[in-house]
Each structure stands twice: as structure tokens, then as C-alpha cells.
Design a protein around this motif. Structure first.
Motif, PDB file in Angstrom:
ATOM      1  N   ALA A 142       0.831  -1.216   0.000  1.00  0.00           N
ATOM      2  CA  ALA A 142       0.000   0.000   0.000  1.00  0.00           C
ATOM      3  C   ALA A 142       0.861   1.260   0.000  1.00  0.00           C
ATOM      4  N   ALA A 143       2.058   1.166   0.589  1.00  0.00           N
ATOM      5  CA  ALA A 143       2.950   2.336   0.654  1.00  0.00           C
ATOM      6  C   ALA A 143       3.740   2.539  -0.629  1.00  0.00           C
ATOM      7  N   GLY A 144       3.596   1.602  -1.588  1.00  0.00           N
ATOM      8  CA  GLY A 144       4.266   1.768  -2.873  1.00  0.00           C
ATOM      9  C   GLY A 144       5.608   1.073  -2.990  1.00  0.00           C
ATOM     10  N   ILE A 145       5.796   0.006  -2.233  1.00  0.00           N
ATOM     11  CA  ILE A 145       7.102  -0.653  -2.257  1.00  0.00           C
ATOM     12  C   ILE A 145       7.410  -1.289  -3.601  1.00  0.00           C
ATOM     13  N   LEU A 146       6.386  -1.703  -4.343  1.00  0.00           N
ATOM     14  CA  LEU A 146       6.634  -2.367  -5.622  1.00  0.00           C
ATOM     15  C   LEU A 146       7.439  -1.472  -6.557  1.00  0.00           C
ATOM     16  N   THR A 147       6.989  -0.249  -6.703  1.00  0.00           N
ATOM     17  CA  THR A 147       7.700   0.689  -7.579  1.00  0.00           C
ATOM     18  C   THR A 147       9.128   0.910  -7.104  1.00  0.00           C
ATOM     19  N   GLN A 148       9.302   1.069  -5.795  1.00  0.00           N
ATOM     20  CA  GLN A 148      10.625   1.307  -5.230  1.00  0.00           C
ATOM     21  C   GLN A 148      11.556   0.132  -5.498  1.00  0.00           C
ATOM     22  N   LEU A 149      11.045  -1.084  -5.329  1.00  0.00           N
ATOM     23  CA  LEU A 149      11.882  -2.259  -5.524  1.00  0.00           C
ATOM     24  C   LEU A 149      12.254  -2.461  -6.995  1.00  0.00           C
ATOM     25  N   LEU A 150      11.320  -2.190  -7.882  1.00  0.00           N
ATOM     26  CA  LEU A 150      11.613  -2.314  -9.312  1.00  0.00           C
ATOM     27  C   LEU A 150      12.671  -1.304  -9.733  1.00  0.00           C
ATOM     28  N   LEU A 151      12.626  -0.101  -9.169  1.00  0.00           N
ATOM     29  CA  LEU A 151      13.664   0.897  -9.435  1.00  0.00           C
ATOM     30  C   LEU A 151      14.997   0.464  -8.830  1.00  0.00           C
ATOM     31  N   LEU A 152      14.907  -0.164  -7.659  1.00  0.00           N
ATOM     32  CA  LEU A 152      16.115  -0.561  -6.942  1.00  0.00           C
ATOM     33  C   LEU A 152      16.905  -1.615  -7.720  1.00  0.00           C
ATOM     34  N   VAL A 153      16.204  -2.635  -8.229  1.00  0.00           N
ATOM     35  CA  VAL A 153      16.917  -3.713  -8.919  1.00  0.00           C
ATOM     36  C   VAL A 153      17.505  -3.242 -10.250  1.00  0.00           C
ATOM     37  N   GLN A 154      17.053  -2.109 -10.755  1.00  0.00           N
ATOM     38  CA  GLN A 154      17.631  -1.554 -11.992  1.00  0.00           C
ATOM     39  C   GLN A 154      18.713  -0.519 -11.717  1.00  0.00           C
ATOM     40  N   SER A 155      18.898  -0.167 -10.458  1.00  0.00           N
ATOM     41  CA  SER A 155      19.830   0.903 -10.105  1.00  0.00           C
ATOM     42  C   SER A 155      21.256   0.375  -9.966  1.00  0.00           C
ATOM     43  N   ASP A 156      22.166   1.284  -9.621  1.00  0.00           N
ATOM     44  CA  ASP A 156      23.572   0.924  -9.429  1.00  0.00           C
ATOM     45  C   ASP A 156      23.903   0.684  -7.958  1.00  0.00           C
ATOM     46  N   CYS A 157      22.925   0.306  -7.172  1.00  0.00           N
ATOM     47  CA  CYS A 157      23.160   0.091  -5.745  1.00  0.00           C
ATOM     48  C   CYS A 157      23.974  -1.186  -5.541  1.00  0.00           C
ATOM     49  N   THR A 158      24.278  -1.514  -4.304  1.00  0.00           N
ATOM     50  CA  THR A 158      25.120  -2.659  -3.985  1.00  0.00           C
ATOM     51  C   THR A 158      24.431  -3.975  -4.344  1.00  0.00           C
ATOM     52  N   ASP A 159      25.250  -5.006  -4.560  1.00  0.00           N
ATOM     53  CA  ASP A 159      24.694  -6.329  -4.884  1.00  0.00           C
ATOM     54  C   ASP A 159      23.848  -6.870  -3.741  1.00  0.00           C
ATOM     55  N   ARG A 160      24.276  -6.588  -2.505  1.00  0.00           N
ATOM     56  CA  ARG A 160      23.501  -7.067  -1.350  1.00  0.00           C
ATOM     57  C   ARG A 160      22.121  -6.414  -1.319  1.00  0.00           C
ATOM     58  N   ALA A 161      22.066  -5.126  -1.646  1.00  0.00           N
ATOM     59  CA  ALA A 161      20.774  -4.436  -1.675  1.00  0.00           C
ATOM     60  C   ALA A 161      19.871  -5.041  -2.748  1.00  0.00           C
ATOM     61  N   LYS A 162      20.457  -5.348  -3.903  1.00  0.00           N
ATOM     62  CA  LYS A 162      19.658  -5.942  -4.979  1.00  0.00           C
ATOM     63  C   LYS A 162      19.146  -7.321  -4.588  1.00  0.00           C
ATOM     64  N   ARG A 163      19.995  -8.108  -3.917  1.00  0.00           N
ATOM     65  CA  ARG A 163      19.558  -9.440  -3.499  1.00  0.00           C
ATOM     66  C   ARG A 163      18.402  -9.344  -2.508  1.00  0.00           C
ATOM     67  N   LYS A 164      18.506  -8.391  -1.597  1.00  0.00           N
ATOM     68  CA  LYS A 164      17.419  -8.202  -0.627  1.00  0.00           C
ATOM     69  C   LYS A 164      16.145  -7.743  -1.346  1.00  0.00           C
ATOM     70  N   ALA A 165      16.303  -6.877  -2.341  1.00  0.00           N
ATOM     71  CA  ALA A 165      15.137  -6.408  -3.101  1.00  0.00           C
ATOM     72  C   ALA A 165      14.494  -7.562  -3.850  1.00  0.00           C
ATOM     73  N   GLN A 166      15.307  -8.444  -4.433  1.00  0.00           N
ATOM     74  CA  GLN A 166      14.774  -9.592  -5.151  1.00  0.00           C
ATOM     75  C   GLN A 166      14.010 -10.531  -4.213  1.00  0.00           C
TER      76      GLN A 166
END
Length: 414
Positions: free
Chosen positions: A360-384
Motif C-alpha cells: 500500500a505504501a508503494g514498495i513495488l515501484t521502489q523495488l523495481l527501481l532498486l533492482v535496476q539501479s547501481d546500488c550494492t549487490d547485497r541491496a539488490k539481493r534483498k530487493a529480489q
């Protein structure tokens, strides 16, 4: 090099002999070396620090590395700055001279002597603290002596003279401690007890300095048993968390408080004490007040506390936890993103209600942006992992449009 004047972009000419021969910039603190040449202090110190032992201009050996302030040249430069104020030239400030080692040794001796009257010892400590606040160079000069051992003795041996102990404490936290110094505090219950009591002192400065020393000692102690011995004291968590609740008009309280809380929460066995003392509610309530680096540390602490059932439960019961973590997940830094994603993963794994809140808070959009970003591999794994966990909670149209965002069944574990 020309011997007269050189034009500057701002439309004013600067006398050649006002420029440092090394940096070619206007000298702010001209000093003369043993060859008679004058340089800006910062430039010649950097020259010597890199291993050079000759004069940059004459190439003659520097027989003495003493730097003598050139007060006459500095005053001429200041007068020139004032005369050219209309061109936007600002007057260089009069530099404070580095602390004299002989004087520092004398002040430390005076501060630690039990035969000298307390007012004189207090005066010596205040002078040392003033010098330490002036510059990194002064702190280096003071550190060259046994300042840590001396101050530790003053802090814990003069509890009856509160002014003396508090002043020594304020000076002590300006220096890193060796592991042996940290162990000498952590291994003595009387010293830990004294620091704990100081966390509840009427003076906010004393309380913050006590929290600072707690953080230094816990972070500098490698022995798990000694770290647990400190963090096992209930009142330490209560005192540190109370510091975090101070008004933001005293920003050092937030900075020191979160450093101390994070260090204490690294001890896994006692994290439940932080939760019992109100850490979860306080962290969420003050999260928006932290500066970038402190916000990272606060989110790291939240993730640590979310890993234990009691912490996860309290965070879940706070109405702002999930919406706030979703809101800031991409707004601070890569590290902050990683910690926020880890906390949300723990919360959503523990409760379907948290999953619905996150969606409800909009996490889906945030996570989809996150996995496409240049953030750390650990952050991407957590997002996945979060995307996979929340898949059943997504709106139908979101599921159809999310197949290209690394949400397969194969997810790399931590």
C-alpha cells in the motif's frame, strides 16, 4: 618565474612574493624553513610528510624541520588583502600557532598530579581541551604523549571531584583509544558503572560525552565477553536512548547517541535490552532528524533489531515503520538502501499485515527501481527476495508488468 606581478582571473594582480612557491597560491600562514625560504605552512608540511628532505626552491638539505612563522610577511599579505577588498579579496585570518610540545607536556603533568590543587588541574585540562579543539595538528601533538592513560586515570580516579572528572572526560573523547585502553574500561565494573551513572547526569554535555566514551570502548574492544559485559547493563541502553530523545537543537546528542546505540546493538545477545529500553520507537520517531551518515547508522541499527522477534514485533506495531522505510529506501545512500531493504525483508517475512502495508505504501515501484539501479549487490539481493515474498500481494496488473525485473525463482541468498 616572473619576479613582479601575475594577473588573476578576478581582475587583481597578486604580488609574486605573496604566493607559496609550492602551491603558487596566496599564502595564508607563511613560515620560514632552515634555508631561509618561505612557504605556506600547509604546503611545506605536505612536502615534508611525503618524505622530502630538501628545500623545494634551493634543493638544499633541510637540516632542521622547524617552521618559523613569518609574521612580517603575513601582516603584509593581510594589508594587501584589505587594500584589494573592492576586487573581492578576503583578508586572510591570523593563524593560530600549533601547540608547543613542551607546554603540552607541562599541562598534562599538571593535570595528572595529585599534589596540585584541583583548580589548577582543572585549568590545565581546560587549556588542553581548548588546544585540542583548535586543530588536528594540536591533537596530534597532544597524542604524542600518554594522554589517553593520563586522562583515563583522571576520569575514573577523581569521581569525587566531578568538575575535574567531567573535564577530563570531555577531552578524552576527542582521541581514539587503543584496544588495551578500551579493555581497561570494559573489564572493570566500577568504571562501567561510573559511565552508566554519567549517562543520566543533569548536564547534557556530560551525558553525551559519557555516551561517546561508551561507543569508543565498545567499538574498540575485540573480546566478545568484554563487549557483552558492557552491553549487558540495562541502564546503558536506557541512558543512550534517552540522549537520542533530546531536542534537535543539540545535534551532537543525535550523532553520538546513534553511534553508541549501534555499537551496543552489534552485540547480538543483548539486543533485546535495546528493544525493552524503547530503541525501536525512538529510532522511527527520530529517523527524519538524522544527517546522512547518522541516518545510515540508524537504519543499520533498525535492521539489526528487526532480526530478533521482540524487535520485529515492536517495529511492526509502530504505524510509521513500514511506510517510512518504503519512503526513504532510495533517498539517502546505497548503504541506507541496503539496510532499509533488509529491515523491510525481516518485517514482511514476519507478518502478512506488514506485506500489505508495504504494498500500500508503494514498495513495488521502489523495488523495481532498486533492482535496476547501481546500488550494492547485497541491496539488490534483498530487493529480489522482497519482490518474491510480496508477489502474492501485488495488484494483478503489476504482476503482468514485472516479469522483466529479476523476480525469478532463483534468488542469490545472503
Amino acid at each position: 618565474m616572473p619576479g613582479s606581478l601575475e594577473p588573476l582571473d578576478l581582475g587583481v594582480q597578486i604580488p609574486y612574493h605573496f604566493r607559496c612557491p609550492i602551491s603558487l597560491e596566496l599564502m595564508c600562514d607563511p613560515v620560514t624553513v632552515s634555508t631561509g625560504q618561505t612557504y605556506d605552512r600547509a604546503s611545506i608540511e605536505s612536502w615534508v610528510a611525503t618524505g622530502n628532505t630538501t628545500c623545494p626552491v634551493t634543493r638544499s638539505p633541510l637540516t632542521d624541520f622547524t617552521l618559523i612563522p613569518n609574521h612580517t610577511l603575513r601582516r603584509l599579505i593581510q594589508e594587501w588583502c584589505v587594500a584589494n577588498r573592492s576586487f573581492g579579496v578576503e583578508r586572510i585570518p591570523t593563524p593560530k600557532q600549533p601547540a608547543d610540545p613542551t607546554m603540552v607536556r607541562s599541562l598534562l603533568s599538571q593535570a595528572s598530579s595529585m599534589t596540585i590543587a584541583p583548580p589548577s588541574r582543572l585549568s590545565a585540562l581546560r587549556r588542553l581541551r581548548g588546544l585540542a579543539r583548535d586543530s588536528d595538528k594540536n591533537r596530534a601533538v597532544i597524542s604524542a604523549f600518554d594522554v589517553r592513560g593520563t586522562l583515563l586515570d583522571v576520569v575514573f580516579s577523581n569521581a569525587a571531584d566531578s568538575d575535574l572528572s567531567h573535564e577530563a572526560l570531555a577531552l578524552l573523547v576527542m582521541f581514539p583509544l587503543a584496544e588495551s585502553d578500551c579493555a581497561s574500561v570494559a573489564s572493570e565494573p566500577a568504571r562501567v558503572g561510573y559511565l552508566t551513572r554519567m549517562l543520566f547526569h543533569s548536564s547534557i554535555e556530560v551525558r553525551v560525552n559519557s555516551a561517546a566514551l561508551v561507543e569508543i570502548v565498545v567499538a574498540g574492544t575485540r573480546t566478545p565477553e568484554l563487549r557483552s559485559q558492557i552491553s549487558n547493563v540495562d541502564e546503558i541502553f536506557e541512558g543512550v536512548i534517552e540522549i537520542l530523545r533530546n531536542p534537535i537543537a543539540y545535534p551532537r546528542a543525535l550523532k553520538v547517541g546513534i553511534k553508541a546505540l549501534f555499537a551496543l546493538c552489534l552485540v547480538k545477545q543483548t539486543r533485546h535490552k535495546a528493544v525493552s529500553a524503547g530503541a525501536a520507537e525512538t529510532l522511527i520517531d527520530r529517523l527524519a532528524d538524522f544527517e546522512k551518515c547518522d541516518a545510515e547508522r540508524a537504519l543499520a541499527t533498525i535492521e539489526l533489531l528487526c532480526r530478533i522477534p521482540s524487535g520485529c514485533s515492536v517495529f511492526s506495531s509502530h504505524a510509521l515503520t513500514v511506510p517510512l522505510l518504503v519512503k526513504i529506501i532510495l533517498k539517502i545512500s546505497d548503504r541506507a538502501t541496503e539496510y532499509a531493504a533488509g529491515a523491510l525483508l525481516s518485517l514482511c517475512s514476519a507478518s502478512e499485515e506488514n506485506q500489505r502495508e508495504a504494498v500500500a505504501a508503494g514498495i513495488l515501484t521502489q523495488l523495481l527501481l532498486l533492482v535496476q539501479s547501481d546500488c550494492t549487490d547485497r541491496a539488490k539481493r534483498k530487493a529480489q527476495l522482497l519482490l518474491k515474498l510480496l508477489r502474492d500481494s501485488w495488484p494483478e496488473d503489476s504482476i503482468r508488468n514485472s516479469d522483466d525485473f529479476a523476480c525469478s525463482e532463483v534468488v542469490v541468498p545472503f
